[in-house]
Design a protein around this motif. Structure first.
Motif, short mmCIF file in Angstrom:
data_model
loop_
_atom_site.label_atom_id
_atom_site.label_comp_id
_atom_site.label_asym_id
_atom_site.label_seq_id
_atom_site.Cartn_x
_atom_site.Cartn_y
_atom_site.Cartn_z
N ALA A 168 -21.83 26.38 -12.61
CA ALA A 168 -21.65 25.34 -11.67
C ALA A 168 -20.22 25.05 -11.43
O ALA A 168 -19.26 24.90 -12.23
N ARG A 169 -19.84 24.64 -10.09
CA ARG A 169 -18.62 24.31 -9.45
C ARG A 169 -19.03 22.87 -8.86
O ARG A 169 -19.43 22.99 -7.97
N ASN A 209 -17.19 27.69 -21.76
CA ASN A 209 -15.89 27.44 -21.02
C ASN A 209 -16.06 26.34 -20.22
O ASN A 209 -17.04 26.46 -19.18
N ILE A 210 -15.45 25.25 -19.93
CA ILE A 210 -15.35 24.17 -19.19
C ILE A 210 -13.83 23.99 -18.51
O ILE A 210 -12.92 23.59 -19.55
N VAL A 211 -13.65 24.08 -17.24
CA VAL A 211 -12.39 23.87 -16.51
C VAL A 211 -12.41 22.70 -15.79
O VAL A 211 -13.20 22.59 -14.97
N VAL A 212 -11.21 21.90 -15.89
CA VAL A 212 -11.05 20.94 -15.05
C VAL A 212 -9.83 21.15 -14.17
O VAL A 212 -8.59 21.41 -14.85
N LEU A 244 -21.21 20.93 -4.10
CA LEU A 244 -22.00 21.41 -5.19
C LEU A 244 -22.24 22.78 -5.03
O LEU A 244 -22.61 23.40 -4.02
N LYS A 245 -21.52 23.73 -5.79
CA LYS A 245 -21.66 25.37 -5.51
C LYS A 245 -21.96 26.07 -6.82
O LYS A 245 -21.87 25.28 -8.02
N ARG A 246 -22.34 27.25 -6.74
CA ARG A 246 -22.48 27.88 -8.05
C ARG A 246 -21.30 29.22 -7.90
O ARG A 246 -20.83 29.47 -6.99
N VAL A 247 -20.98 29.30 -9.13
CA VAL A 247 -19.66 30.06 -9.45
C VAL A 247 -19.98 31.28 -9.13
O VAL A 247 -19.03 32.01 -8.29
N SER A 248 -21.07 31.78 -9.39
CA SER A 248 -21.41 33.43 -9.13
C SER A 248 -22.85 33.45 -8.97
O SER A 248 -23.63 32.47 -9.60
N VAL A 274 -14.44 20.59 -11.24
CA VAL A 274 -15.14 20.53 -12.55
C VAL A 274 -16.07 21.91 -12.53
O VAL A 274 -17.01 22.07 -11.76
N GLU A 275 -15.52 22.83 -13.35
CA GLU A 275 -16.18 24.12 -13.34
C GLU A 275 -16.63 24.75 -14.65
O GLU A 275 -15.84 24.49 -15.64
N ASP A 276 -18.03 25.24 -14.65
CA ASP A 276 -18.50 25.63 -15.96
C ASP A 276 -19.24 26.88 -15.96
O ASP A 276 -19.28 27.37 -14.84
N ASP A 277 -19.43 27.48 -17.00
CA ASP A 277 -19.76 28.99 -17.02
C ASP A 277 -21.62 28.71 -17.49
O ASP A 277 -22.00 29.75 -18.01
#
Length: 460
Positions: A449-450, A375-378, A440-444, A390-393
């Motif tokens: 990536a976020r 999943n990719i969320v904008v 730049l961040k890690r989602v978890s 922009v966030e992905d898993d």
């Protein structure tokens, strides 16, 4: 119209000479009036002595006033090699007693006769200085008035002598000061000429710092600024050379593969045997096209070369339309691309084409490096400041690589795909151009990536 160049030497000399001339002129005018005062005081005293000498010739006999002025005494009184002297003695009762009737008298009827009265007038077409005084003799109450007039030749001659004695040294002083100022300014500007000569002798490749050992403190500010510019220019040229070298290296790989597959296809006689080589040729051409496009975008996003104009852009509308353009590619990779944003417009000042390219690079990275069925969320947020997310898993970016991935042509070791390492570098360049903060961040801890692009202020 050609603008007239101003000379620093002339400017300094004018700023020094004009006050000097002004003060000397002011001092000369002041000297003139001071000298005039003292000359008048000296000659007025002399004129008063002449009037008093006449009063000694006024006699009283049998209660009557008369004047005894022998010709010899009169000749002595009037003798002067420079000026003419006139006098008049008048009795309050008898009128004219002696002298020249045309000698001026004070015009004011309220004249205070308790002390001598001095005034300027004219006689026989010449300016004169006049002293008038009143006396009273013993044994009579009758008042007698004595008026003595003298031309101004001695006064003028003394004024001229004193002023010349005062002005000539001052003129010499101005001349010497002017010569000293010209020499001093020329010597003071010499380090600038030396500096200009040193820079002119350098080649275009010599970007070493300029030495400031022999320059004045004020000139050192200029050399420090030039050295700072040379340092930045050297860094820019070095970065450009690295960019050209990396770009040449990146282009060499697909070109070599393209050449190899062409040679392979030429050896085959059967069309079906050529198809694998043709597919490789198509892949190499696609990669070169993608790399060329990214290089052009990177060049356009350079602040020096950019011909962009920042205008109000609706971030929600731009992100929504860009996501719709990328949905087909996400579906090809069996990924879901979604958009979250308010229905109201969120305005930022920016270049719409570059902002679309920024989001396109983020989506391309998310699709290329994400997991299948991912999943990719904008997202677009307006508070507390406009923000594009922009966030992905996918696997995410390791903490140790966060600062490196935004460098040009850098790829995380072991990364899948055939990217060229320009995606996040382009994102960083465009973010800097818009004065936006890139995070730049890690989602978890498990991955994902976020990437946040935070704009400084919203524009309505």
């Amino acid at each position: 119209m050609k603008t007239k160049q101003r000379s620093l030497k002339t400017e300094i000399l004018l700023r020094l000479a004009i006050p000097l001339i002004f003060f000397i002129g002011f001092e000369s005018v002041l000297s003139y009036f001071v000298t005039l005062h003292h000359v008048d005081v000296a000659y007025d005293r002399w004129l008063l002595d002449s009037a008093r000498s006449l009063t000694q010739e006024i006699k009283v006999r049998n209660g009557k006033i008369f004047v005894e002025l022998p010709p010899a005494a009169l000749e002595i009184f009037k003798w002067d090699e420079s000026d003419k002297t006139y006098f008049k003695i008048i009795s309050e009762e008898k009128g004219m007693l002696a002298g020249d009737k045309f000698v001026p008298e004070p015009f004011d009827s309220k004249t205070d006769w308790t002390h001598p009265v001095f005034f300027d007038d004219e006689m026989y077409g010449e300016p004169v200085r006049v002293v008038s005084m009143s006396i009273t003799r013993e044994n009579t109450s009758e008042k007698v008035f004595v008026h003595v007039a003298e031309t101004l030749n001695k006064r003028r001659n003394m004024m001229t002598d004193i002023l010349l004695a005062d002005l000539l040294p001052q003129m010499a002083l101005v001349l010497l000061a002017g010569i000293y100022l010209v020499a001093g300014v020329k010597r003071g500007l010499q380090p600038l000429h030396v500096l200009a000569g040193e820079i002119a002798q350098r080649s275009s490749r010599d970007l070493r710092p300029i030495s400031d050992r022999h320059v004045f403190l004020e000139v050192r500010a200029l050399t420090d600024t030039i050295n700072d510019l040379l340092a930045r220019l050297s860094a820019a040229i070095a970065a450009q050379q690295r960019f050209i070298a990396n770009a040449a290296h990146q282009l060499r790989t697909p070109l070599a593969g393209l050449k190899l597959q062409v040679e392979r296809a030429q050896r085959e006689q059967d069309l079906s045997a050529m198809k694998p080589a043709l597919r490789h040729i198509q892949g190499c051409a696609d990669r070169m096209s993608h790399l060329t496009t990214q290089l052009l975008v990177l060049a356009r996003s350079e602040p020096v070369n950019g011909d962009y104009e920042l205008r109000p852009v609706d971030l929600c509308k731009l992100a929504r339309e860009t996501c719709m353009d990328w949905v087909p590619k996400a579906l090809q990779q069996h990924m879901e691309l979604s958009f979250e944003g308010s229905k109201r417009a969120v305005y930022v000042r920016g270049d719409e084409v570059l902002l679309r390219e920024l989001l396109a690079n983020l989506l391309d990275n998310a699709i290329c490096y994400g997991h299948a069925q991912g999943n990719i969320v904008v997202k677009v947020k307006s508070h507390p400041a406009p923000r594009l997310i922009v966030e992905d898993d996918g696997p995410g970016i390791p903490e140790a690589e966060m600062d490196k991935v935004i460098e040009r042509f850098y790829r995380i070791p072991g990364s899948p795909g055939d990217g060229c390492g320009l995606g996040l570098a382009i994102v960083k360049e465009i973010a800097d151009l818009h004065k936006a903060r890139l995070e730049l961040k890690r989602v978890s801890a498990a991955g994902g990536a976020r990437i946040d692009l935070v704009f400084k202020q919203a524009e309505q």
